[in-house]
Write an enzyme that holds these catalytic residues in place. Structure first.
Site, PDB file in Angstrom:
ATOM      1  N   ASN A 169      -4.754  -9.527   3.754  1.00  0.00           N
ATOM      2  CA  ASN A 169      -4.561  -8.092   3.574  1.00  0.00           C
ATOM      3  C   ASN A 169      -5.954  -7.494   3.525  1.00  0.00           C
ATOM      4  OD1 ASN A 169      -4.093  -5.523   2.724  1.00  0.00           O
ATOM      5  ND2 ASN A 169      -2.838  -6.080   0.944  1.00  0.00           N
TER       6      ASN A 169
ATOM      7  N   ARG B 249      -1.189  -8.185   6.920  1.00  0.00           N
ATOM      8  CA  ARG B 249      -0.558  -6.943   6.500  1.00  0.00           C
ATOM      9  C   ARG B 249      -1.188  -5.801   7.300  1.00  0.00           C
ATOM     10  NH1 ARG B 249      -1.830  -2.969   1.614  1.00  0.00           N
ATOM     11  NH2 ARG B 249      -0.027  -1.630   1.877  1.00  0.00           N
TER      12      ARG B 249
ATOM     13  N   HIS C  25       5.081   0.444   1.692  1.00  0.00           N
ATOM     14  CA  HIS C  25       5.560  -0.582   0.748  1.00  0.00           C
ATOM     15  C   HIS C  25       6.786  -1.311   1.297  1.00  0.00           C
ATOM     16  CE1 HIS C  25       3.880   1.549  -3.105  1.00  0.00           C
ATOM     17  NE2 HIS C  25       3.013   0.675  -2.636  1.00  0.00           N
TER      18      HIS C  25
ATOM     19  N   ARG D 100      -2.838   9.309  -7.287  1.00  0.00           N
ATOM     20  CA  ARG D 100      -2.292  10.201  -6.248  1.00  0.00           C
ATOM     21  C   ARG D 100      -1.280  11.156  -6.870  1.00  0.00           C
ATOM     22  NH1 ARG D 100      -0.438   5.501  -2.313  1.00  0.00           N
ATOM     23  NH2 ARG D 100      -2.123   4.123  -2.954  1.00  0.00           N
TER      24      ARG D 100
ATOM     25  N   GLU E 143       5.059  -9.662  -1.941  1.00  0.00           N
ATOM     26  CA  GLU E 143       4.879  -9.163  -0.573  1.00  0.00           C
ATOM     27  C   GLU E 143       4.296 -10.244   0.333  1.00  0.00           C
ATOM     28  OE1 GLU E 143       3.047  -5.889  -2.817  1.00  0.00           O
ATOM     29  OE2 GLU E 143       3.466  -4.688  -1.037  1.00  0.00           O
TER      30      GLU E 143
END
Ligand code: ADP
Length: 393
Positions: free
Chosen positions: A9, A86, A175, A236, A381
């Site tokens: 990733n 990813r 996600h 965020r 993940e």
């Protein structure tokens, strides 16, 4: 027999790496090279339960980090059969994982116009790893693929339609690998086939999103054109009035990129609390009477509850509400505060079970009289990426 897959990733200043047995999800190596491009670039990894410091020069770039990672992988003696990457944005083209070839690389670069920081770093990771492992299949696994069956009524913004047709302006969702994992795990917990499983899943980490999944298919999600939309997150803002960026630009005399920075990096839990983006710090401060921390957590839970509630109509066959991610897996406070909004709809939480579910212990936290189960599931993940990469090996 083990089916080891290297999972990479690659972010703008970091590379997360792992060797995962795609059959069992077990990690024989996990690690992180971070602060790339800075004087304090460094690498840590864990293998056979032992945490170690890697060998990384100061100001290391991505290629140097990947070389150091390759050395660590070689030192484990594990033999990978594929490399899973990813990739954040797969646009409308990638409805599933793809074996990397020149056209896939070109498409990832194309979609970088929508996710510049992420996709260019992902691309760099792929091409560098291809040079390091020329004989292995490299597979791109996209955050957006899981949401490619979301219906148009959910993914279109009410903007001039040309903007969608000519510029791809729509909601994509992110996600995806985590929500996929949560769906699969929930199906196991419910003892149902995935195609019959309907959940509302809340991935709550530094980034946060909710997905509405009806009979194994995503029908809506809270993140949009970028991962900024939707829930309150660590830094965020999530949903705001769309006129605000322009207003703030004029009022504060800031540039577009400064406003983007404010919405992405200075808002959310951090902005509201004026203390921290870290949920643990905020829970502790709130207990000690910090008003900003209390307010930030309250806004976080309210927004989350509102999204989950709106998805009750999107998921008529609802089997369970599911929490995951660093916050979702560990914070009994966030789970119980959020679920309290659903008391009048028949949901009820078992306090002992809720308090017990943390640090990887998952399961049902609903009271036996609750109208539906409420699950806590530890996401993985990397396993989803490894499993998808294995299909090309
Ligand atoms: P990322 O999205 O970067 O992968 P994580 O999924 O690791 O992030 O989630 C990070 C968040 O999880 C942070 O806000 C952190 O405070 C929160 N978290 C981790 N452990 C706990 C805990 N025991 N209680 C409450 N929050 C926690």
């Amino acid at each position: 027999m083990k089916k080891n897959v290297v999972v990479l990733n690659c972010g703008s200043s970091s590379v997360k790496f792992a060797i995962i047995d795609a059959k069992t999800g077990e990690a024989s190596l996990t690690g992180l090279a971070e602060n790339l491009g800075n004087a304090d670039s460094c690498m840590t990894f864990k293998t056979q339960g032992k945490k170690q410091q890697g060998d990384l020069v100061a100001n290391a770039n991505h290629a140097q980090a990947l070389k150091a990672i390759q050395d660590v992988i070689a030192s484990t003696g594990e033999k990978p059969v594929a490399v899973g990457h990813r990739v954040v944005h797969g646009g409308e083209r990638f409805k599933e994982a793809a074996l990397v070839d020149n056209s896939v690389l070109a498409a990832i670069e194309d979609y970088a116009s929508m996710s510049p920081l992420h996709n260019m770093a992902n691309l760099k990771g792929i091409t560098t790893a291809q040079a390091a492992y020329p004989d292995l299949p490299h597979v791109a696994v996209f955050d957006t693929s899981f949401f490619q069956q979301v219906p148009q009524r959910a993914y279109l913004y009410a903007l001039p339609k040309k903007l969608y047709e000519e510029h791809g302006i729509r909601s994509y969702g992110f996600h995806g690998t985590s929500h996929q994992f949560i769906l699969d795990s929930s199906a196991s917990l419910l003892n149902k086939p995935v195609s019959e499983t309907s959940i509302i899943s809340a991935h709550l980490g530094n980034g946060c999103s909710v997905a509405a999944i009806e009979k194994g298919i995503a029908h809506d999600t809270s993140m949009g054109f970028t991962p900024l939309e939707g829930l309150v997150m660590g830094t965020r803002c999530g949903d705001i009035d769309p006129s605000l960026p322009g207003t703030l630009q004029a009022k504060l005399g800031k540039s577009v990129s400064e406003i983007n920075d404010l919405l992405n990096k200075q808002s959310g839990l951090l902005g509201l609390s004026e203390l921290s983006n870290d949920c643990r710090t905020l829970e502790e401060a709130a207990q000690n009477g910090h008003e900003g921390a209390k307010l930030a957590l309250e806004v976080f839970c309210y927004r989350l509850a509102k999204y989950i509630a709106s998805y009750l109509i999107v998921v008529p066959s609802l089997d369970a509400i599911v929490f995951t991610g660093g916050i979702g897996e560990n914070s009994s406070y966030i789970r119980s505060t959020t679920m309290a909004y659903f008391a009048h709809l028949g949901f009820s939480i078992n306090n002992d079970e809720n308090l017990a579910k943390r640090f990887g212990t998952g399961g049902n936290i609903a009271h036996e009289c609750s109208s539906k189960p409420v699950f806590v599931v530890a996401t993985n993940e990397e396993w989803v990426i490894a499993a998808q990469a294995l299909t090309f090996a």
